[in-house]
Design a protein around this motif. Structure first.
Motif, PDB file in Angstrom:
ATOM      1  N   LEU A 102      -5.882   1.075  -1.499  1.00 47.18           N
ATOM      2  CA  LEU A 102      -6.390   1.828  -0.353  1.00 47.18           C
ATOM      3  C   LEU A 102      -7.906   1.667  -0.245  1.00 47.18           C
ATOM      4  CD1 LEU A 102      -5.976   3.761   2.032  1.00 47.18           C
ATOM      5  CD2 LEU A 102      -6.162   5.657   0.393  1.00 47.18           C
ATOM      6  N   MET A 103      -8.604   1.742  -1.367  1.00 52.35           N
ATOM      7  CA  MET A 103     -10.068   1.574  -1.335  1.00 52.35           C
ATOM      8  C   MET A 103     -10.441   0.166  -0.874  1.00 52.35           C
ATOM      9  SD  MET A 103     -11.451   4.381  -1.768  1.00 52.35           S
ATOM     10  CE  MET A 103     -13.096   3.706  -1.696  1.00 52.35           C
ATOM     11  N   ARG A 104      -9.700  -0.846  -1.316  1.00 54.95           N
ATOM     12  CA  ARG A 104      -9.989  -2.225  -0.886  1.00 54.95           C
ATOM     13  C   ARG A 104      -9.721  -2.394   0.612  1.00 54.95           C
ATOM     14  NH1 ARG A 104      -7.230  -3.292  -5.832  1.00 54.95           N
ATOM     15  NH2 ARG A 104      -5.421  -4.143  -4.742  1.00 54.95           N
ATOM     16  N   VAL A 105      -8.652  -1.776   1.105  1.00 57.61           N
ATOM     17  CA  VAL A 105      -8.329  -1.844   2.533  1.00 57.61           C
ATOM     18  C   VAL A 105      -9.438  -1.177   3.348  1.00 57.61           C
ATOM     19  CG1 VAL A 105      -6.755  -0.868   4.279  1.00 57.61           C
ATOM     20  CG2 VAL A 105      -5.830  -2.088   2.295  1.00 57.61           C
ATOM     21  N   ILE A 106      -9.911  -0.024   2.910  1.00 54.97           N
ATOM     22  CA  ILE A 106     -10.980   0.676   3.627  1.00 54.97           C
ATOM     23  C   ILE A 106     -12.268  -0.146   3.608  1.00 54.97           C
ATOM     24  CG2 ILE A 106     -12.517   2.694   3.543  1.00 54.97           C
ATOM     25  CD1 ILE A 106     -10.023   4.331   2.664  1.00 54.97           C
ATOM     26  N   LYS A 107     -12.634  -0.673   2.453  1.00 56.55           N
ATOM     27  CA  LYS A 107     -13.864  -1.472   2.360  1.00 56.55           C
ATOM     28  C   LYS A 107     -13.791  -2.699   3.253  1.00 56.55           C
ATOM     29  CE  LYS A 107     -15.411  -0.183  -2.256  1.00 56.55           C
ATOM     30  NZ  LYS A 107     -15.721  -0.676  -3.606  1.00 56.55           N
ATOM     31  N   LEU A 137       0.828  -1.204   0.000  1.00 60.98           N
ATOM     32  CA  LEU A 137       0.000   0.000   0.000  1.00 60.98           C
ATOM     33  C   LEU A 137       0.865   1.258   0.000  1.00 60.98           C
ATOM     34  CD1 LEU A 137      -2.747   1.310   0.035  1.00 60.98           C
ATOM     35  CD2 LEU A 137      -2.851   0.927   2.506  1.00 60.98           C
ATOM     36  N   ALA A 138       1.938   1.272   0.772  1.00 63.80           N
ATOM     37  CA  ALA A 138       2.821   2.447   0.791  1.00 63.80           C
ATOM     38  C   ALA A 138       3.394   2.714  -0.597  1.00 63.80           C
ATOM     39  CB  ALA A 138       3.938   2.250   1.807  1.00 63.80           C
ATOM     40  N   ALA A 139       3.792   1.657  -1.300  1.00 69.26           N
ATOM     41  CA  ALA A 139       4.324   1.817  -2.660  1.00 69.26           C
ATOM     42  C   ALA A 139       3.238   2.337  -3.599  1.00 69.26           C
ATOM     43  CB  ALA A 139       4.870   0.482  -3.163  1.00 69.26           C
ATOM     44  N   SER A 164      -5.405   5.399  -4.697  1.00 67.56           N
ATOM     45  CA  SER A 164      -4.899   4.035  -4.797  1.00 67.56           C
ATOM     46  C   SER A 164      -6.040   3.017  -4.738  1.00 67.56           C
ATOM     47  CB  SER A 164      -3.932   3.785  -3.629  1.00 67.56           C
ATOM     48  OG  SER A 164      -3.852   2.424  -3.318  1.00 67.56           O
ATOM     49  N   PRO A 165      -6.116   2.113  -5.717  1.00 67.17           N
ATOM     50  CA  PRO A 165      -7.144   1.058  -5.665  1.00 67.17           C
ATOM     51  C   PRO A 165      -6.995   0.158  -4.434  1.00 67.17           C
ATOM     52  CG  PRO A 165      -6.194   1.197  -7.866  1.00 67.17           C
ATOM     53  CD  PRO A 165      -5.366   2.083  -6.969  1.00 67.17           C
TER      54      PRO A 165
END
Length: 184
Positions: free
Chosen positions: A28-33, A14-16, A25-26
């Motif tokens: 980031l959206m998956r992590v949030i969901k 994710l950092a990269a 970042s796609p």
């Protein structure tokens, strides 16, 4: 943050991705969901009054006008979800086996006329804060949280380790290399 702290592999990826795409970042959206699926803020869910009779798969009838509670905490952990207790952002990837079902059945901000009026602000804030923090710091779990479950779901007593990433920032330069913080 507690869930992603358990997954250094995802944090590094994710950092990269955040360095390349910013808060769009796609991953980031998956992590949030996935975080909202596993730890819904409004864990108790919402209360609705059904407009017509509803027949359950078992043949029970819920009469029109009945008030029904939809506890998001339980809905997000149903048996049809593969490994429902595990934080797996890949569930939300394009083409993932259960993504369509997840999108249709997991709605942490509720739906309809009484949905959360602050959902756009909440999503924007999560994207901004997480992208800012995860670019600069790496997190680990010092002590696991206990779920405080009432109207909202909170990770009570969680303690995370925070380590500055390689790139120096003004904040990172002022803090020790690794620090333990409480999450409440």
């Amino acid at each position: 943050l507690c869930e992603i702290a358990k997954r250094p592999d995802i944090q590094d990826e994710l950092a990269a991705e955040l360095a390349a795409h910013g808060k769009d970042s796609p991953l980031l959206m998956r992590v949030i969901k996935e975080g909202m699926r596993l730890r819904p803020v409004a864990a108790l869910g919402s209360i609705r009054q059904n407009a017509e009779h509803v027949t359950t798969p078992e043949g029970h009838v819920i009469p029109a006008g009945s008030e029904c509670i939809m506890p998001f905490y339980l809905l997000c952990r149903e048996d049809w979800i593969e490994d429902p207790e595990t934080f797996r952002p890949e569930r939300w990837e394009d083409g993932a086996k259960q993504r369509a079902d997840l999108e249709r059945q997991i709605f942490p901000f509720s739906l309809g006329a009484r949905n959360c009026v602050g959902q756009r602000l909440a999503m924007s804030t999560m994207r901004s804060v997480l992208s800012h923090v995860l670019l600069r710091f790496k997190f680990g779990v010092h002590s696991e949280p206990v779920e405080d479950y009432f109207l909202t779901l909170k990770p009570e007593g969680a303690r995370l380790t925070v380590t500055a990433r390689g790139r120096a920032t003004a904040t990172a330069a002022r803090m020790p290399r690794t620090q333990t913080v409480s999450v409440n």
